[in-house]
Each structure stands twice: as structure tokens, then as C-alpha cells.
Design a protein around this motif. Structure first.
Motif, short mmCIF file in Angstrom:
data_model
loop_
_atom_site.label_atom_id
_atom_site.label_comp_id
_atom_site.label_asym_id
_atom_site.label_seq_id
_atom_site.Cartn_x
_atom_site.Cartn_y
_atom_site.Cartn_z
N VAL A 197 41.27 74.60 4.25
CA VAL A 197 41.73 73.45 3.47
C VAL A 197 42.71 72.60 4.29
O VAL A 197 42.60 71.37 4.35
CB VAL A 197 42.38 73.90 2.15
N ASN A 198 43.65 73.26 4.94
CA ASN A 198 44.65 72.53 5.74
C ASN A 198 44.01 71.81 6.92
O ASN A 198 44.38 70.67 7.24
CB ASN A 198 45.72 73.50 6.23
N THR A 231 41.00 70.71 7.07
CA THR A 231 40.23 69.58 6.54
C THR A 231 41.15 68.40 6.26
O THR A 231 40.88 67.26 6.67
CB THR A 231 39.51 70.00 5.24
N ARG A 232 42.28 68.66 5.59
CA ARG A 232 43.21 67.58 5.26
C ARG A 232 43.83 66.97 6.52
O ARG A 232 44.15 65.78 6.56
CB ARG A 232 44.33 68.11 4.36
N ASP A 236 37.54 60.78 2.58
CA ASP A 236 38.13 61.24 1.32
C ASP A 236 38.21 62.76 1.36
O ASP A 236 37.34 63.47 0.85
CB ASP A 236 37.28 60.76 0.14
N TYR A 237 39.27 63.28 1.96
CA TYR A 237 39.38 64.72 2.17
C TYR A 237 39.45 65.48 0.86
O TYR A 237 38.90 66.58 0.73
CB TYR A 237 40.61 65.02 3.03
N ASP A 238 40.12 64.93 -0.14
CA ASP A 238 40.22 65.62 -1.43
C ASP A 238 38.82 65.80 -2.04
O ASP A 238 38.53 66.83 -2.66
CB ASP A 238 41.12 64.83 -2.39
N ILE A 290 37.09 68.64 -0.21
CA ILE A 290 37.65 69.93 -0.61
C ILE A 290 37.12 70.34 -1.98
O ILE A 290 36.76 71.50 -2.21
CB ILE A 290 39.19 69.86 -0.59
N THR A 309 44.99 78.09 -3.58
CA THR A 309 45.63 76.84 -3.17
C THR A 309 46.89 76.57 -3.96
O THR A 309 47.85 76.00 -3.43
CB THR A 309 44.65 75.66 -3.32
#
Length: 842
Positions: free
Chosen positions: A727-728, A730-731, A805-807, A810, A833
Motif C-alpha cells: 500500500v505504501n 503504491t501511494r 488515482d492511487y486510492d 488500492i 491498514t
């Protein structure tokens, strides 16, 4: 050609020589029928050990059948329109409704077609009127690929480099043996408007690129280039090369719809006859109804498309582009910097670096050749022809293959084939049986698979088109005999029951024997490690159910297909009950496979022993049950196929207690390969079925994430840190290269009206930008698009203007994958998370 001339030109080949003289043996390469002033001629081009030869068969007729009760009406109608048949013969053959028929034989194809239409217009039913004379001629003699032949008189077909013997009044019969075919790979390069730049040719004896341009100094690395002054000269040189080298088979990539289609247009433009046939004829073009697919026939030569043949051999790739297939099979790529925009590079190279273009052109030819060699595709095509009678270039053709194999046997049994729509059609035949799954994360799941279940059912229960007609007739006789209380019930025990009131004759059938023969050949191919032959036979055997269940087959009858699939349902349900009676849990089943959970305590070796015991037990029980219930021998055979040491059956999204179908993952450990070093991990492989990892509409990020996550869970490793790290990353934009979607555009963009998917939105926006920039629209005519999801919606990668749009990635990619399996280890994506957020907030 001297030997061939001695055998066929100087004297008549005697019938007694057939089978004893190698020169009278050849592979049937092409076939066609045409009219002459004297009548219809069937033309066969064969490849022999001495070279190509053309057989002219002049004593055959175009044939159709009508009911004998309509003979007088039909003949009167035909006479009125001056379409009298050359022969009219009442026959002992009968329809499936046991009605006698008359054969109408026509000396010319033109008369045959006109008579057929006239009869149908006046509601006179015609049978087998869609079978072309050349196909009937070969199938009735059981000629599929090779034949012995004789002829009486001869002449030559001549081109600039060769003379081919022509045998008139030829005769053929089936033969064994093998003839080697010459093959060349071909590829064209052109500008966007279709003007040719070069022609590449590659074989085991030839490497050549014919290039338009002024001669340039060449070193040894590019001495394969031949310079031509202009396009007309290029086209003429290609024809001369073909006549000189005389290939039997052209291969390529989309070679008919692109290369040869463009060839035809350029030859027509220049007014040059496209005389590529061995008799100097141009190709005959055909178009499939309701399709953009083109087909071509060349006298004495065959064109085989690599894409079509790979699909026929059941190969499957995310993309059938040459670049992708070469990469997956050979580990090689096309010689171009940007595959998606290669056209611009081709144009630039033609004007500024012709040597680079020639290298690219030749490499494309070489890649196709190497793909054919790697997969043994030509051998596959030849074996398919041998087994089915289909020509080398035939696409699909399972219905035609069944007809080739079945019809001659049917005629010899006294029947003609029904027409489309004659079969009983008020029934619905179900598909394969798929059990409701029991979702969960398991240890030790065994998969037992019925070997070629549908062909085995056909073999066991005598399922057969003629067998159905004879079985129903026998049952009818039995009923009539019972009515009169006859002591001699002639039909007693002559049939095997199917489903939907179907009965099949125990003795009068052909399909079970055809499959028996193919089965034996496949077993032999496996022993000989002949992969191409084994695969060809498997495809043919498995196609028979589909043929019988297809409304496009003249033998379609839901009682046939239903007696196969419903028997399959019965077999899986009964097998499930037998396994559960022992005490094991069946968690899933699909068409011919059973998934059995045997408990957590078993080691790999013990689990496999249980699998073999279940295999033996189930086979024994089916042998006993079928012998007792039906007094026939069971051909069913279940095999212990796979032991999953860990296995995951997910739920349907949003339904926590409902398991999915055709979607699962598992870990297979091969203990036999275990290293002697105790600290090393045994050889293992992950299996994914229907999940994101094997789907083309998910990003590389989702696939990599799923594979690693499942691997960790299957090995009881912690996963929270891995999920958080992904996740990190990716963001933080560290995995942007894995966020690209690649999807096929299957229709024109304007055809998408309701529920427009993201890749179409991206394609429309990209083409709008292309037009605004004065460039050609890229996505209007199907193809693939690579795009990303941005804060302003989906965008093609070449026109990305907004941040990713990373969110959204995810939520849709990582969370969707994780929450399918995490609840089975008492975790969730939000829990992991949220824990991180709690740490930061504290």
C-alpha cells in the motif's frame, strides 16, 4: 521430374501398380471442383516424392437425394426448366425417418446448384445437397491426407521454372505413409496507405528480403537484401521467386487477412495477374458470412495462418500479437523499439535506414518460422488432416471433421444424413455439471479427474446418431411385440437407455468405434511422446460432444447431447456420494473433476496414497455398477490428478457464505524432488484458476500482490507487513509501472453506448487528442489499449495528463484481492491498514 514423367506421361499407370510404386502415392494438398464444356472436373493437387502433380477426376457427379415419393414431381419440374439430371437412381438408402430416397446425379455444378434451388423453391426436400463433390469424392474413399492414385492420359501445367504432370481420368484410394512438405514464412512491410516497402521470406533453405530502393553497399550481415526499382518490379520478382522455389505452404501472422489481402490489392492496382497458383492461376477469395474473415484458395499451394492454427491447437495467450507469442514461447521480441507504434518506425526506416527495416522484416519471418518449429504446428496440421480429412488451412471445422468421418460409414449402413433442423429440438441439453463449492482455506485437497469424460460416456453407452435411430426403432418393435404377447421379443436387450426417452442400439453404431480407434492412437502417441499427435487426437475426441450439441451440425439432436451431459451429471453426483460414504468431504466438482478434502493431518506421501486408493475404488465401483445395471463394459476411468497441500476456495464477493465456481488457488508440493538439505523447501508450484492472477483485465500490481499474498498464507507466514508495504509503495509512486491496464477493444468505439467501460473511455479520449494533433485515430478499428486510472478518469498511457488515482487502485486492486482470502486467517484489509493509521494518529 524425370521419374514422374516416366511413370505418368509415357504410359498408363496400371491399377495393379497402386500401392507398390512410390510414385503413385501423394499428400492431398488442395481440392476443388469446376465445370468444363464436357462436364464437371474434380481437381486435386498432390505432393509426391517426385514433386507436385495435378489429378483431374472426370467421371464423378454432383449428388443430392430426395424422397422417392417426390421423384416424379421433381423430375417433371427439372425437365420443365431443362435441368435434367445425368442419372436418376432409386436407392436402397433411407432417411432417419426410414423413408426411401432417390439419388439425382448432375454432370455440371451449375446445373446442380440451379436444380437444388428450384427444388427447394417448390418445397421438395433435398438431402446432403451442401456437400461439395470434391469432399464427397475423398470422404467416400476414406481419403483424408494421403492417397494412391492412377491416371490414363497426361499433359503438363507449366510455369517459368517447373512442369507439373496432369493426370486425367484419375482414380484414388486411401493410403498410409508420409510426405514432407516445403514451407516458407512470409511477411510484408508497407506504408500506412498500403504501398509496399519490402517482402520478407524465410525457410530452412532461404533468407531473403526484397526491398524497394536504390542498391546500397551490403556487408555479409545483410547480403540477403535484393533491391528492386519500384513496387511493380517487387511484385513481379515475388512471383518469379515463388515459381522458382515452388513452396507447398506459405505461413505467416494474420497472413491471409493482411499480407495476401494486401498482395491482391497491389497486384490489381498495377494490373499484374497475381498468378501464384501452380497452374499460373490467381487465388480464389471467399468471405465468411457475417464475418470479416477472408479465405483464399491457391491451386496447388496452401496458406496457413499461425494465429488461427495456434488457436486450433488450443494454445491461449493474453495477446496473440507476434511480439507477445514469440516472447512467451521463444523468449524473443520483435526488432522494433516501440511495438505499439511500430508503423512510424517502419516508415522512418524505409526512408532513412533500409537495412534496419530489412532486418526487422526478416526477423518477423524468422519468428513465425521458429514458432511453427517450437510448437510443431505443421505436423499438427498434417495430423489433423490425417485424422479428419480437413485441409491444412481449415479453421475450426469440427462439424466438417465429424461429417468426413461419419458420413461414409452411415451410407454403408443404409442411411443418408439428416438436414439441419431435422433433429428433435423441443428439448434443452444442459452443460457440464458444476457443484456448489464449500468455500474455505484447506489443507490436503485431492483432485480426481475423469479421463476424457464425454468421449468415455459415448464409448460406454453407445451414444451415436444412427444408434439413436436404430435404438428407438428397436424399442418400438419391442412395444409392438409386447402388444401381441409374442414369445420372441426381437428387441429385448438390444438397447441401452439414454435420457429424454432416448435409446441407443448396442450393435448398430459408429461413433463409439471411431473414438475407440482415436483413443488407441492417442495412447500410442503418448507412449511415443508424440505431443502434436496426442494433442490433435484429444481436440478431435473432445469436439464430438460439441458437434452433437451444435445446431450447426446436421446430426444435432438434444437427446444425443443430453444423454452425454446428463450422464455426466449423474456420474459426478454418484461419485461424490461414494466418496462421502467413505468419510471424506467433497468441496467442489466441475464437469469431470472432483475436489476432495481429506483432512489436515496427512503428509504429502500419505495424501497421494489416499488419492490412488480413491482412484482404484471409484473405477472398480463404476465397472461393477455399469456391468450390473446395463450389462455393458465401462470405459469410464478416473485418475488421481493433483494433491494440493494448501487449497483456497473463495466466496462470491458480497456473499460471505456462498462459494464461487471455477475460481480457486492451491499449492502443489512435489515431494519426489525434495532436496536432501533439510533446510531447503521442496519443489512446489502455485496454481491459480479464474482468479486475478490469470485474468487479463487486472493490473500487474494486483497479480503480483495476489501471488505473494497467497504464497505467504499457504506457508503460514505473516502478511500484515507485506500488505502495508505494498500500500505504501503504491501511494509513494514506486510501482507506477505495474498500474497499467491492457485490454482488448473488441468492437468499434461508437458501438459502445450503454455502460461504457474505462478502456473505451480512454480510447475515445486518446483518439480525440490524436485528431486534434492532426494524427491518425489509433483505436477505432479494435486492437489493444494500455491505460491508467487517473484523478481525471481513465487515460491512455501515451496521453496521460493527470496524476494516478492511487486510492482507487488500492481500493479496486489491492483491497479486492486481499479481502477475498484474509478473512480465512482472521484478518481484513481495513484492519491491517487501520492499524497503521492508529499508529500514526497516536
Amino acid at each position: 521430374m524425370a521419374n514422374l514423367s516416366d511413370n505418368f506421361i509415357s504410359k498408363e499407370v496400371q491399377a495393379s501398380g497402386v500401392g507398390t510404386n512410390n510414385s503413385a502415392f501423394g499428400f492431398v494438398l488442395t481440392r476443388k471442383t469446376y465445370d468444363t464444356r464436357r462436364g464437371m472436373v474434380i481437381s486435386l493437387w498432390l505432393v509426391t516424392e517426385q514433386g507436385p502433380i495435378n489429378l483431374k477426376i472426370t467421371d464423378e457427379y454432383a449428388l443430392l437425394f430426395i424422397h422417392q415419393t417426390e421423384q416424379e414431381k421433381a423430375l417433371g419440374l427439372l425437365a420443365k426448366h431443362q435441368l435434367q439430371p445425368a442419372k436418376v437412381t432409386p436407392l436402397v438408402l433411407k432417411t432417419f425417418a426410414h423413408q426411401a430416397v432417390t439419388g439425382l446425379y448432375f454432370a455440371k455444378l451449375r446445373d446442380f446448384y440451379q436444380a437444388r434451388e428450384l427444388l427447394k423453391q417448390h418445397d421438395i426436400k433435398c438431402f446432403e445437397d451442401d456437400i461439395r463433390p470434391e469432399d464427397r469424392y475423398l470422404m467416400e474413399r476414406f481419403v483424408t491426407d494421403n492417397c494412391y492414385f492412377t491416371g490414363q492420359t497426361s499433359s503438363y501445367a507449366t510455369n517459368q521454372a517447373h512442369q507439373y504432370p496432369i493426370l486425367y481420368q484419375a482414380k484414388c484410394k486411401k493410403s498410409a505413409g508420409d510426405i514432407e512438405l516445403s514451407m516458407v514464412s512470409i511477411d510484408l512491410e508497407c506504408c500506412p496507405k498500403g504501398e509496399l516497402y519490402s517482402i520478407g521470406l524465410y525457410s530452412d533453405t532461404c533468407q531473403k528480403v526484397m526491398m524497394i530502393g536504390k542498391p546500397e553497399p551490403l556487408d555479409e550481415s545483410c547480403d540477403y537484401i535484393e533491391w528492386l526499382a519500384n513496387e511493380a518490379a517487387l511484385l513481379q520478382r515475388f512471383l518469379a521467386w515463388v515459381k522458382e522455389h515452388d513452396p507447398d505452404v506459405f505461413i505467416g501472422w494474420n497472413v491471409v487477412n493482411f499480407d495476401f489481402s494486401l498482395f491482391q490489392k497491389r497486384y490489381d492496382l498495377h494490373g499484374i495477374p497475381f498468378a501464384i497458383g501452380r497452374d499460373n492461376s490467381a487465388p480464389n477469395w471467399r468471405k465468411q458470412r457475417n464475418s470479416e474473415q477472408n479465405f483464399m484458395d491457391i491451386e496447388g499451394r496452401v496458406v496457413i495462418d499461425g494465429i488461427d492454427l495456434l488457436k486450433s491447437a488450443t494454445y491461449n495467450f493474453a495477446s496473440f500479437s507476434l511480439d507477445n507469442v514469440a516472447h512467451e514461447l521463444l523468449g524473443k521480441r520483435k526488432q522494433v523499439k516501440d511495438v505499439e507504434n511500430r508503423l512510424y518506425e517502419i516508415v522512418d526506416n524505409f526512408h532513412h535506414n533500409k537495412k534496419a527495416l530489412a532486418a526487422y522484416n526478416l526477423e518477423d519471418c524468422r519468428l513465425v518460422w521458429q514458432i511453427f518449429e517450437h510448437t510443431d504446428l505443421l505436423a499438427f496440421a498434417k495430423l489433423r488432416a490425417k485424422l479428419t480429412g480437413l485441409s491444412l488451412d481449415r479453421i475450426g471445422g469440427s462439424v466438417a471433421a465429424f461429417t468426413n468421418l461419419y458420413l461414409p460409414k452411415l451410407h454403408r449402413a443404409g442411411y443418408i444424413a439428416p438436414n439441419l433442423g431435422d433433429g428433435k429440438s423441443d428439448l434443452i441439453s444442459p452443460g457440464g455439471y458444476v457443484m456448489n463449492s464449500i468455500p474455505g482455506l484447506y489443507r490436503n485437497v485431492l483432485v480426481l479427474d475423469f479421463k476424457s469424460l464425454y468421449p468415455s460416456i459415448i464409448r460406454t453407452f453407445y451414444i451415436d446418431p444412427m444408434g439413436l435411430i436404430e435404438g428407438l426403432r428397436a424399442e418400438g418393435l419391442k412395444v409392438e411385440e409386447l402388444k401381441v404377447e409374442s414369445e420372441d421379443i426381437v428387441a429385448q436387450n438390444q438397447t441401452v437407455p439414454g435420457f429424454d426417452d432416448a435409446y441407443f442400439s448396442r450393435k448398430k453404431h459408429f461413433l463409439p468405434a471411431i473414438i475407440d480407434e482415436l483413443w488407441a492412437e492417442r495412447d500410442k502417441a503418448k507412449r511415443d511422446k508424440n505431443t502434436a499427435l496426442s494433442q490433435a487426437i484429444k481436440i478431435i475426441m473432445n469436439s464430438f460432444y460439441g458437434v452433437l450439441g451444435s445446431t450447426g451440425c446436421r446430426f444435432f439432436d438434444p437427446r444425443l447431447s443430453g444423454s452425454i451431459t446428463k450422464r455426466g451429471h449423474q456420474i459426478l453426483k454418484t461419485t461424490k456420494q461414494w466418496i462421502e460414504d467413505i468419510g471424506y468431504q467433497v468441496i467442489y466438482g466441475d464437469t469431470d473433476s472432483i475436489f476432495v478434502a481429506i483432512g489436515e493431518s496427512h503428509k504429502v506421501k500419505e495424501s497421494r496414497r489416499i488419492g490412488k486408493e480413491l482412484e482404484q475404488l471409484i473405477n472398480q465401483k463404476w465397472n461393477e455398477h455399469i456391468a450390473c445395471e446395463y450389462q455393458i463394459e465401462s470405459k469410464l476411468e478416473i485418475e488421481f490428478e493433483t494433491h494440493f497441500s494448501r487449497f483456497f476456495m473463495p466466496t462470491i464477493r458480497g456473499l460471505a457464505d456462498v462459494g464461487t465456481k471455477k475460481r480457486y488457488a492451491g499449492l502443489v508440493i512435489n515431494e519426489a524432488d525434495k532436496s536432501s538439505n533439510e533446510s531447503s523447501r521442496p519443489n512446489e508450484r502455485m496454481v491459480f484458476k479464474g482468479l486475478e492472477t490469470v485474468r487479463t483485465d487486472w493490473t500487474p500490481l494486483a497479480k503480483d500482490f495476489q501471488q505473494t499474498l497467497y504464497h505467504k498464507i499457504f506457508h503460514d507466514e505473516p502478511v500484515s507487513d507485506f500488505v502495508l508495504d505494498t500500500v505504501n509503495q503504491t501511494r509513494a509512486g514506486q510501482v507506477d509501472e505495474k498500474l497499467i491496464y491492457r485490454k482488448r477493444i473488441r468492437r468499434k468505439l461508437d458501438d459502445y453506448i450503454k455502460n461504457v467501460p474505462p478502456h473505451i473511455k480512454a480510447a475515445r479520449a486518446a483518439d480525440a487528442i490524436n485528431l486534434a494533433n492532426g494524427q491518425k485515430e489509433k483505436y477505432q478499428k479494435r486492437g489493444h489499449i494500455e491505460y491508467v486510472l487517473t484523478t481525471q478518469g481513465p487515460q491512455a498511457i501515451e496521453h496521460q495528463s493527470a496524476p494516478l488515482d492511487y486510492d482507487l487502485y488500492i481500493e479496486r486492486q489491492l483491497k479486492a484481492v486481499a479481502d477475498a482470502i484474509l478473512p480465512f486467517v482472521d484478518l481484513s484489509f481495513e484492519q491491517i491498514t487501520d492499524n497503521q493509521l492508529d499508529l500514526f494518529s497516536s
